[in-house]
Design an enzyme around this catalytic site. Sequence first.
Site, PDB file in Angstrom:
ATOM      1  CD  GLN A 186      -7.104  -0.399  -4.663  1.00  0.00           C
ATOM      2  OE1 GLN A 186      -7.522   0.710  -5.004  1.00  0.00           O
ATOM      3  NE2 GLN A 186      -6.439  -1.186  -5.491  1.00  0.00           N
ATOM      4  CG  HIS A 187      -4.090   1.248   2.318  1.00  0.00           C
ATOM      5  ND1 HIS A 187      -2.707   1.225   2.340  1.00  0.00           N
ATOM      6  CD2 HIS A 187      -4.481   0.018   2.757  1.00  0.00           C
ATOM      7  CE1 HIS A 187      -2.285   0.054   2.788  1.00  0.00           C
ATOM      8  NE2 HIS A 187      -3.346  -0.698   3.029  1.00  0.00           N
TER       9      HIS A 187
ATOM     10  CD  GLU B 256      -6.553  -0.360 -14.856  1.00  0.00           C
ATOM     11  OE1 GLU B 256      -5.331  -0.680 -14.948  1.00  0.00           O
ATOM     12  OE2 GLU B 256      -6.966   0.477 -14.033  1.00  0.00           O
TER      13      GLU B 256
ATOM     14  CD  GLU C 266       1.323   5.243   1.632  1.00  0.00           C
ATOM     15  OE1 GLU C 266       0.608   4.241   1.433  1.00  0.00           O
ATOM     16  OE2 GLU C 266       0.985   6.169   2.414  1.00  0.00           O
TER      17      GLU C 266
ATOM     18  CD1 TRP D 151       0.537  10.880   1.221  1.00  0.00           C
ATOM     19  CD2 TRP D 151       2.564  11.062   0.308  1.00  0.00           C
ATOM     20  NE1 TRP D 151       1.135  11.983   1.765  1.00  0.00           N
ATOM     21  CE2 TRP D 151       2.384  12.128   1.229  1.00  0.00           C
ATOM     22  CE3 TRP D 151       3.771  10.980  -0.383  1.00  0.00           C
ATOM     23  CZ2 TRP D 151       3.358  13.089   1.466  1.00  0.00           C
ATOM     24  CZ3 TRP D 151       4.747  11.949  -0.152  1.00  0.00           C
ATOM     25  CH2 TRP D 151       4.544  12.987   0.747  1.00  0.00           C
TER      26      TRP D 151
ATOM     27  NE  ARG E  40     -10.455   3.082 -13.755  1.00  0.00           N
ATOM     28  CZ  ARG E  40     -10.881   1.900 -14.202  1.00  0.00           C
ATOM     29  NH1 ARG E  40     -10.018   0.957 -14.510  1.00  0.00           N
ATOM     30  NH2 ARG E  40     -12.190   1.690 -14.354  1.00  0.00           N
TER      31      ARG E  40
END
Length: 486
Positions: free
Chosen positions: A188-189, A279, A230, A167, A171
């Site tokens: 990233q995961h 950002e 998560e 989870w 963006r």
Amino acid sequence: MKYYGDLRSFITALDEMGDIMHVQREVDGDFEPSAITRRSYEIQSPAPLFHKVAGVAPGFRLFGAPAALSSRSDMPYARVAMSLGLAPESSGPEIIEALSAARFKPGIPPVRVESAQAECQQNILRGDAANLDRFPIPFAHDKDGGRYANTWGTLIVKNPDGKWVNWSIARVMKVDGKRMVGLIVPSQHIGQIWTQWVARGEPMPYALVQGPAPAISCVSGIPIPANADEADYIGTLAGEPVPVVKAISLDLDVPATAEIVIEGHVSIERDCQEGPYGEYGGYLGEGSSAQPTFHVETITHRDDPIWPMSITGRPTDESHTLWAMGLAADALTYLREAELPIKTTWIPEDSTVHWLLVVMPENWRELLPGVSSEELAQRIGEVLFKTDAMVFIPKVYVVDDDFDPTNLREVVWALSTRVHPVGRRAVFEDQRVIRLPQCYDEAEYVAGKGAKVVFDTLQTKRHLHASFAQGYPEEVRQRILDNWPE
């Protein structure tokens, strides 16, 4: 302490403490909701709840600044604390301690409920009816590449063998009513899981969840170890399992109390342009990149749904509160696992996640006999710069605990008087660099490598402050306080 199991009860609680700004007049569907939300961050006003948005059905609402600083000066981190089931008056370091402590407790797995019990499936849209155009998705900034359909929602994916469910927040830009394009970073995961689906030659199933329980949004935006769920971690924070329901068209479980759930598949190629986007560093975006397409196949939602949004930019928004606290908690966890006697860690909101303060207790030399402050700075860097979360943070300051790290005025005073102009720092060359931090040059971004630094600001001898608290006898201070403001 109270855990809020859905977004609506959380909004009600904020409203009761005067931290909701009800916008009852109709706002446009383009920039007005985002501009109001952005100004609310910058003047620290109540969180805006938009009741009427042009171009969408009556009852569809927008909610801005869900985890920004509170308008209540006596409890500035109330929105984050309440999201996590903590007392609204919790301090920043108390929130970080809670996030770190939960990492060492057994997870509480979610519990599946039937569709009839799931508010998120009160309305089910399939085929052509499953269209993003019916929802109030504004432009976040006027230089963005499109309307951003995800700024505070949770993306749910799992790897092909089903053993790792992730989870997370990333963006995602709306392309049209049936397509989105999302930023997927390989390290990233979600990027790791997408890569596994690409290797199989199959599109990745996804669910994009808008407006779940606030703790879900918060935990989706902070680092926890790979292959950890998560949902289990959220259950630990809440002290109870997260209710989930099977998605309508996919083999994924989604939060049962969510406002909106978008279901579909992600392409196996980077076949659509995403960006630019303004950002967390505080600058409007420039340029775009090829990213995978998120195809929209099924949408479910509650009656009169609420779409939450985070409009990133200059401080202080959710990037500088919740995400910064999550990164600080991650750093604290790893440093303590390395048996370093850290008092706390903190990322000042106004540093836009470019500084990390590592706070040492006064007796740290007794706890680490024979270790100099220079050696300590080196060890801290060796621990931190191996972690995934520290890819975002280029500068670490090791500081004494004789000032409040959450008070920016005190931080500026301490750093400006204790950072040596040329020495007392541990420089780590050729560290991982991504484009989100703003302080590197183009050659470093292209190479993906750059320097990071740990500043040693620890005092050899603690100096008394020329302040009210330390510059006068206690009986004088007390007499003044008893007679203030005479």
